[in-house]
Design an enzyme around this catalytic site. Structure first.
Site, short mmCIF file in Angstrom:
data_model
loop_
_atom_site.label_atom_id
_atom_site.label_comp_id
_atom_site.label_asym_id
_atom_site.label_seq_id
_atom_site.Cartn_x
_atom_site.Cartn_y
_atom_site.Cartn_z
CG LEU A 349 -2.05 -0.92 1.32
CD1 LEU A 349 -3.07 -0.44 2.51
CD2 LEU A 349 -2.98 -0.80 0.22
CB CYS A 350 0.46 4.55 -1.71
SG CYS A 350 0.95 3.94 -3.14
CD GLU A 351 -1.79 5.79 3.77
OE1 GLU A 351 -0.95 6.06 4.82
OE2 GLU A 351 -2.28 6.39 3.10
CG ASN A 388 -2.87 2.17 -2.81
OD1 ASN A 388 -2.20 1.85 -2.15
ND2 ASN A 388 -3.42 3.11 -2.94
#
Length: 421
Positions: A349-351, A388
């Site tokens: 994930l972009c986290e 996402n």
């Protein structure tokens, strides 16, 4: 943060060969549950309570593992269901639960949810005094025969890290509101009454549950006199924890029920109060230890730290990212069992909080290795989401030496089905 040594052994609750068989047959990531052990554990809890309280029932918290195959298993051994939303009510109805096999414990509740709960004959557990009139209006000027209220004891009780301080929790009625609430419900025609409290989650201390029981029994004693009503049921809530860490111990059901029974005898029986049906709404402790998330290592990265990227992510298990929760990790058949590395195991994930562990000392991991993340049988798949555009994984059930799919993996067609192009 000091590296955590993963060397300490933790029971997997599966035979390794069963995990390997599932990995060979199904694409990762996936959740798999051990149905035989879920049933065995559920029966143990119920038998320990029934030794002291013959009419005991556990209302399994559907939110923990909302899968019909799991709910059917629990129905077979005599459990009810605790629902907190319309979806959970509908799911329970489809499985075959009805009437007082269902407890409806919600908050900030919509009218249609109350209507469905009433239609199913559920025990409705109200979260606030203002909900009495709202329920009455929602049902067209009638009230259910039985009503329970959720009590928040505030300063009388400490919370824990997950739910927090009871005074800061959004759930439940204050002590001052309870008497007015029961009096109002009685005035509107309610004939049967219950009391409920739930102020902790994943708690391992026996004294905590004994204290909660004493508070509830004492409150029932007080309200019986002040409101002129007879209580039929006391719901001790859930919150029994599980040993996520290797050095933690499971709650001893025998000791737990003995403490509760002693409090009941002292406060209810010895004072000549009417017998109560003692119930709980345990979820995590029933299924949590008997599910795992199986994933494979797909990348490694060396920067300021050592990273292992896996094909699962926070979509599949939110707890480590959301709460900083510990989940033990077993590397199946590591190639270099004597070689160790300190890793962050991460998803895609972009986290930056998409991590299953931080600074964990694990056997050296190679691309293609299988990692088993423990104790995901509750609040694992059920907390999934689609950030996402990630797809939620399949769920499998091991039962009677057979592995079956009980929820297929999502597809992109599923993900896009509500969109207009």
């Amino acid at each position: 943060m000091e590296p955590i040594d993963n060397d300490e052994k933790k029971e997997l609750n599966f035979l390794e060969q069963d995990i390997i068989k599932a990995v060979n047959e199904y694409p990762t990531p996936f959740h798999i549950y051990n149905g035989d052990k879920i049933k065995e554990n559920g029966e143990l809890l119920m038998n320990c309570f029934k030794k002291h309280f013959p009419n005991y029932k556990n209302y399994f918290a559907v939110k923990a593992t909302p899968n019909p195959s799991i709910l059917k298993l629990l129905k077979e051994i005599g459990m009810g269901v605790d629902c907190s939303s319309l979806a959970e009510l509908i799911l329970s109805e489809k499985v075959g639960f009805k009437n007082e096999e269902i407890m409806f414990t919600s908050n900030n509740t919509k009218s249609e949810e109350y209507k469905k709960a009433y239609e199913l004959g559920s025990i409705i557990n109200l979260d606030d005094i203002t909900q009495i009139e709202y329920l009455y209006e929602s049902l067209g000027g009638i009230m259910p025969e039985i009503i329970s209220f959720r009590y928040n004891p505030g300063p009388l009780k400490k919370g824990n890290d997950i739910i927090g301080n009871p005074k800061d929790a959004k759930f439940g009625l204050t002590s001052d509101d309870l008497e007015a609430a029961y009096s109002k419900a009685k005035e509107l025609g309610v004939k049967r009454f219950g009391l409920h409290c739930m102020v902790a989650s994943n708690e391992l201390g026996l004294e905590y549950f004994e204290e909660t029981a004493r508070i509830l029994f004492s409150t029932i004693s007080r309200l019986t006199q002040s409101c002129g009503i007879t209580f039929e049921m006391v719901n001790l809530g859930g919150g029994i924890g599980i040993p996520y860490r290797p050095n933690q111990q499971s709650v001893d059901y025998l000791k737990l029920t003995e403490k509760i029974s002693n409090a009941y005898k002292e406060i209810i029986v010895d004072k000549g109060l009417s017998k109560l049906n003692v119930v709980t709404e345990c979820g995590r402790v029933i299924t949590g230890p008997y599910g795992v998330l199986v994933t494979k290592a797909i990348h490694s990265k060396s920067t300021y730290k050592e990273y292992i990227g896996v094909d699962a992510c926070m979509v599949n298990l939110m707890r480590p990212g959301m709460y900083g929760a510990y989940h033990h990790i077993t590397v199946l058949n590591p190639k270099d069992s004597n070689s160790k590395e300190t890793y962050d195991v991460v998803g895609s994930l972009c986290e930056n909080n998409d991590k299953f562990c931080i600074d964990r000392l694990l056997p050296k991991i190679h691309r293609g290795d299988t990692l088993v993340i423990h104790d995901t049988g509750a609040h694992g798949h059920s907390m999934g989401f689609n950030y996402n555009g990630k797809l939620r994984s399949a769920e499998y059930l091991l039962l009677n030496n057979s592995i079956n799919c009980i929820r297929r993996a999502e597809t992109f067609d599923d993900l896009f089905s509500t969109l207009n192009f």
